[in-house]
Design a protein around this motif. Structure first.
Motif, PDB file in Angstrom:
ATOM      1  N   ILE A   1       4.929  -5.202   0.382  1.00 16.88           N
ATOM      2  CA  ILE A   1       5.197  -5.717   1.726  1.00 16.88           C
ATOM      3  C   ILE A   1       6.704  -5.764   1.962  1.00 16.88           C
ATOM      4  O   ILE A   1       7.494  -5.997   1.043  1.00 16.88           O
ATOM      5  CB  ILE A   1       4.570  -7.105   1.960  1.00 16.88           C
ATOM      6  N   ARG A   2       7.074  -5.489   3.194  1.00 17.15           N
ATOM      7  CA  ARG A   2       8.471  -5.636   3.584  1.00 17.15           C
ATOM      8  C   ARG A   2       8.656  -7.029   4.180  1.00 17.15           C
ATOM      9  O   ARG A   2       7.743  -7.568   4.815  1.00 17.15           O
ATOM     10  CB  ARG A   2       8.861  -4.573   4.613  1.00 17.15           C
ATOM     11  N   HIS A   3       9.815  -7.603   3.976  1.00 21.93           N
ATOM     12  CA  HIS A   3      10.119  -8.917   4.531  1.00 21.93           C
ATOM     13  C   HIS A   3      10.026  -8.902   6.060  1.00 21.93           C
ATOM     14  O   HIS A   3      10.114  -7.854   6.707  1.00 21.93           O
ATOM     15  CB  HIS A   3      11.524  -9.344   4.113  1.00 21.93           C
ATOM     16  N   GLY A   4       9.889 -10.078   6.643  1.00 18.85           N
ATOM     17  CA  GLY A   4       9.869 -10.208   8.093  1.00 18.85           C
ATOM     18  C   GLY A   4      11.260 -10.072   8.698  1.00 18.85           C
ATOM     19  O   GLY A   4      12.270  -9.916   7.989  1.00 18.85           O
ATOM     20  N   LEU A   5      11.306 -10.148  10.005  1.00 19.54           N
ATOM     21  CA  LEU A   5      12.552  -9.944  10.748  1.00 19.54           C
ATOM     22  C   LEU A   5      13.592 -11.029  10.471  1.00 19.54           C
ATOM     23  O   LEU A   5      13.264 -12.196  10.232  1.00 19.54           O
ATOM     24  CB  LEU A   5      12.259  -9.919  12.242  1.00 19.54           C
TER      25      LEU A   5
ATOM     26  N   CYS B   1       7.271  -7.964  -2.758  1.00 19.04           N
ATOM     27  CA  CYS B   1       7.953  -8.059  -1.474  1.00 19.04           C
ATOM     28  C   CYS B   1       9.347  -7.469  -1.625  1.00 19.04           C
ATOM     29  O   CYS B   1      10.143  -7.934  -2.450  1.00 19.04           O
ATOM     30  CB  CYS B   1       8.037  -9.506  -1.004  1.00 19.04           C
ATOM     31  N   SER B   2       9.632  -6.442  -0.826  1.00 19.17           N
ATOM     32  CA  SER B   2      10.894  -5.732  -0.979  1.00 19.17           C
ATOM     33  C   SER B   2      11.439  -5.322   0.392  1.00 19.17           C
ATOM     34  O   SER B   2      11.170  -5.983   1.396  1.00 19.17           O
ATOM     35  CB  SER B   2      10.692  -4.520  -1.909  1.00 19.17           C
ATOM     36  N   HIS B   3      12.188  -4.221   0.408  1.00 13.38           N
ATOM     37  CA  HIS B   3      12.959  -3.800   1.577  1.00 13.38           C
ATOM     38  C   HIS B   3      12.560  -2.388   1.994  1.00 13.38           C
ATOM     39  O   HIS B   3      11.993  -1.628   1.209  1.00 13.38           O
ATOM     40  CB  HIS B   3      14.442  -3.858   1.247  1.00 13.38           C
ATOM     41  N   GLY B   4      12.895  -2.031   3.229  1.00 14.80           N
ATOM     42  CA  GLY B   4      12.433  -0.777   3.794  1.00 14.80           C
ATOM     43  C   GLY B   4      12.736   0.446   2.956  1.00 14.80           C
ATOM     44  O   GLY B   4      11.829   1.228   2.627  1.00 14.80           O
ATOM     45  N   ASP B   5      14.005   0.658   2.602  1.00 20.20           N
ATOM     46  CA  ASP B   5      14.352   1.864   1.854  1.00 20.20           C
ATOM     47  C   ASP B   5      13.753   1.863   0.449  1.00 20.20           C
ATOM     48  O   ASP B   5      13.391   2.921  -0.077  1.00 20.20           O
ATOM     49  CB  ASP B   5      15.878   2.022   1.769  1.00 20.20           C
ATOM     50  N   ILE B   6      13.627   0.695  -0.159  1.00 15.25           N
ATOM     51  CA  ILE B   6      13.023   0.617  -1.492  1.00 15.25           C
ATOM     52  C   ILE B   6      11.538   0.949  -1.411  1.00 15.25           C
ATOM     53  O   ILE B   6      11.006   1.708  -2.247  1.00 15.25           O
ATOM     54  CB  ILE B   6      13.246  -0.783  -2.105  1.00 15.25           C
ATOM     55  N   ILE B   7      10.853   0.412  -0.416  1.00 14.66           N
ATOM     56  CA  ILE B   7       9.435   0.719  -0.245  1.00 14.66           C
ATOM     57  C   ILE B   7       9.245   2.206   0.006  1.00 14.66           C
ATOM     58  O   ILE B   7       8.366   2.847  -0.591  1.00 14.66           O
ATOM     59  CB  ILE B   7       8.838  -0.123   0.889  1.00 14.66           C
ATOM     60  N   LYS B   8      10.052   2.781   0.874  1.00 14.96           N
ATOM     61  CA  LYS B   8       9.960   4.209   1.164  1.00 14.96           C
ATOM     62  C   LYS B   8      10.177   5.044  -0.094  1.00 14.96           C
ATOM     63  O   LYS B   8       9.496   6.056  -0.319  1.00 14.96           O
ATOM     64  CB  LYS B   8      10.976   4.590   2.232  1.00 14.96           C
TER      65      LYS B   8
ATOM     66  N   HIS C   1       7.876   5.482   6.884  1.00 12.98           N
ATOM     67  CA  HIS C   1       8.336   4.323   7.649  1.00 12.98           C
ATOM     68  C   HIS C   1       7.727   3.059   7.074  1.00 12.98           C
ATOM     69  O   HIS C   1       6.560   3.041   6.664  1.00 12.98           O
ATOM     70  CB  HIS C   1       7.943   4.476   9.122  1.00 12.98           C
ATOM     71  N   ALA C   2       8.527   1.989   7.041  1.00 13.30           N
ATOM     72  CA  ALA C   2       8.043   0.679   6.591  1.00 13.30           C
ATOM     73  C   ALA C   2       8.596  -0.376   7.530  1.00 13.30           C
ATOM     74  O   ALA C   2       9.763  -0.752   7.441  1.00 13.30           O
ATOM     75  CB  ALA C   2       8.469   0.412   5.152  1.00 13.30           C
TER      76      ALA C   2
ATOM     77  N   VAL D   1      -3.130   4.223  -0.447  1.00 16.27           N
ATOM     78  CA  VAL D   1      -4.336   3.737   0.224  1.00 16.27           C
ATOM     79  C   VAL D   1      -4.033   3.309   1.652  1.00 16.27           C
ATOM     80  O   VAL D   1      -4.815   3.564   2.563  1.00 16.27           O
ATOM     81  CB  VAL D   1      -4.943   2.555  -0.573  1.00 16.27           C
ATOM     82  N   ARG D   2      -2.890   2.654   1.837  1.00 14.66           N
ATOM     83  CA  ARG D   2      -2.450   2.262   3.176  1.00 14.66           C
ATOM     84  C   ARG D   2      -0.935   2.434   3.255  1.00 14.66           C
ATOM     85  O   ARG D   2      -0.235   2.289   2.255  1.00 14.66           O
ATOM     86  CB  ARG D   2      -2.802   0.806   3.491  1.00 14.66           C
ATOM     87  N   LEU D   3      -0.466   2.687   4.481  1.00 12.56           N
ATOM     88  CA  LEU D   3       0.964   2.886   4.675  1.00 12.56           C
ATOM     89  C   LEU D   3       1.394   2.215   5.973  1.00 12.56           C
ATOM     90  O   LEU D   3       0.811   2.461   7.031  1.00 12.56           O
ATOM     91  CB  LEU D   3       1.286   4.384   4.727  1.00 12.56           C
ATOM     92  N   ASN D   4       2.383   1.331   5.879  1.00  5.45           N
ATOM     93  CA  ASN D   4       2.976   0.701   7.062  1.00  5.45           C
ATOM     94  C   ASN D   4       1.911   0.047   7.952  1.00  5.45           C
ATOM     95  O   ASN D   4       1.937   0.142   9.171  1.00  5.45           O
ATOM     96  CB  ASN D   4       3.769   1.735   7.876  1.00  5.45           C
TER      97      ASN D   4
END
Length: 238
Positions: free
Chosen positions: A8-12, A157-164, A182-183, A201-204
């Protein structure tokens, strides 16, 4: 046997979008981010988790804690405390940290980041290569997989570029293709790691039903999975 990773990516935060936050200290979820984290946490609260692992940055810790609190409130098995792993921390953007994206887009390095990220080292003493960031994150995933074992389900729980970068590795993509992934903030990405290969299995996912998300048990000896390999059996719905 399948190890399931919920990414999961952190919230805003107040910087998400206009600014490259990176490792900016004392950056917390804003009101929107807290609402996103609570909604995501409620949505996945019924999934038993062997571990909840977080980047050390506040915005991730707060998102991960929302998940843990929702699981406890639902009576779902979950660890008593978060595990912090710096390898899931944001890319070290060096001198780019804290600068507006509109300003960075005028830097010649920006085009390299977009088209040939494997060649990038961010400027300054603290700047990291994107390939190095991918290596540390993927290494962490594989070590957590080994530590928790097959059949475990855990959350990072991580960050957009790391998840990508983690997803690119799971898909067998060269890092230069990771900008095609995209995340979004507070999104859910699910990977199944089997003895054969990873499966995305799932993305974004920012609102899907999680019913049937976990791998289904093999039916008897040699129960059918994808391609006849029981290690590749996956749950329904993406």
């Amino acid at each position: 046997m399948v190890t399931t990773l919920l990414l999961i990516r952190h919230g805003l935060t107040k910087l998400t979008g206009p600014v490259l936050a990176g490792w900016t200290p004392d950056l917390h979820l804003d009101e929107r981010g807290r609402a996103q984290a609570e909604a995501l946490a409620t949505r996945i609260a019924t999934i038993p988790l062997a571990a909840i692992v977080s980047s050390p940055l506040d915005r991730c810790l707060e998102t991960a804690e929302a998940v843990a609190s929702a699981a406890r409130a639902a009576g779902t098995p979950a660890p008593e405390k978060l595990d912090i792993d710096e390898r899931f921390g944001e890319v070290h953007y060096g001198d780019w940290t804290g600068r507006p994206l509109a300003e960075l887009a005028k830097d010649p390095l920006w085009q390299v980041v977009q088209a040939h990220p494997s060649a990038v080292r961010f400027p300054g003493e603290q700047g990291e290569t994107l390939s190095g960031a991918q290596h540390r994150a993927v290494t962490a995933v594989r070590e957590w997989n080994a530590r928790l074992g097959p059949e475990a389900t855990y959350l990072v729980c991580s960050h957009g570029d790391i998840i990508k970068a983690i997803v690119a590795d799971a898909l067998g993509l060269h890092l230069d293709q990771f900008q095609r992934i995209h995340a979004d903030p507070a999104s859910l990405t699910v990977l199944n790691y089997t003895s054969l290969r990873p499966f995305v299995v799932r993305l974004n996912d920012t609102g899907g039903d999680v019913t049937g998300l976990l791998p289904k048990p093999a039916a008897g000896d040699g129960g059918g999975g994808v391609g006849g390999d029981s290690d590749a059996a996956v749950g329904g719905g993406a």
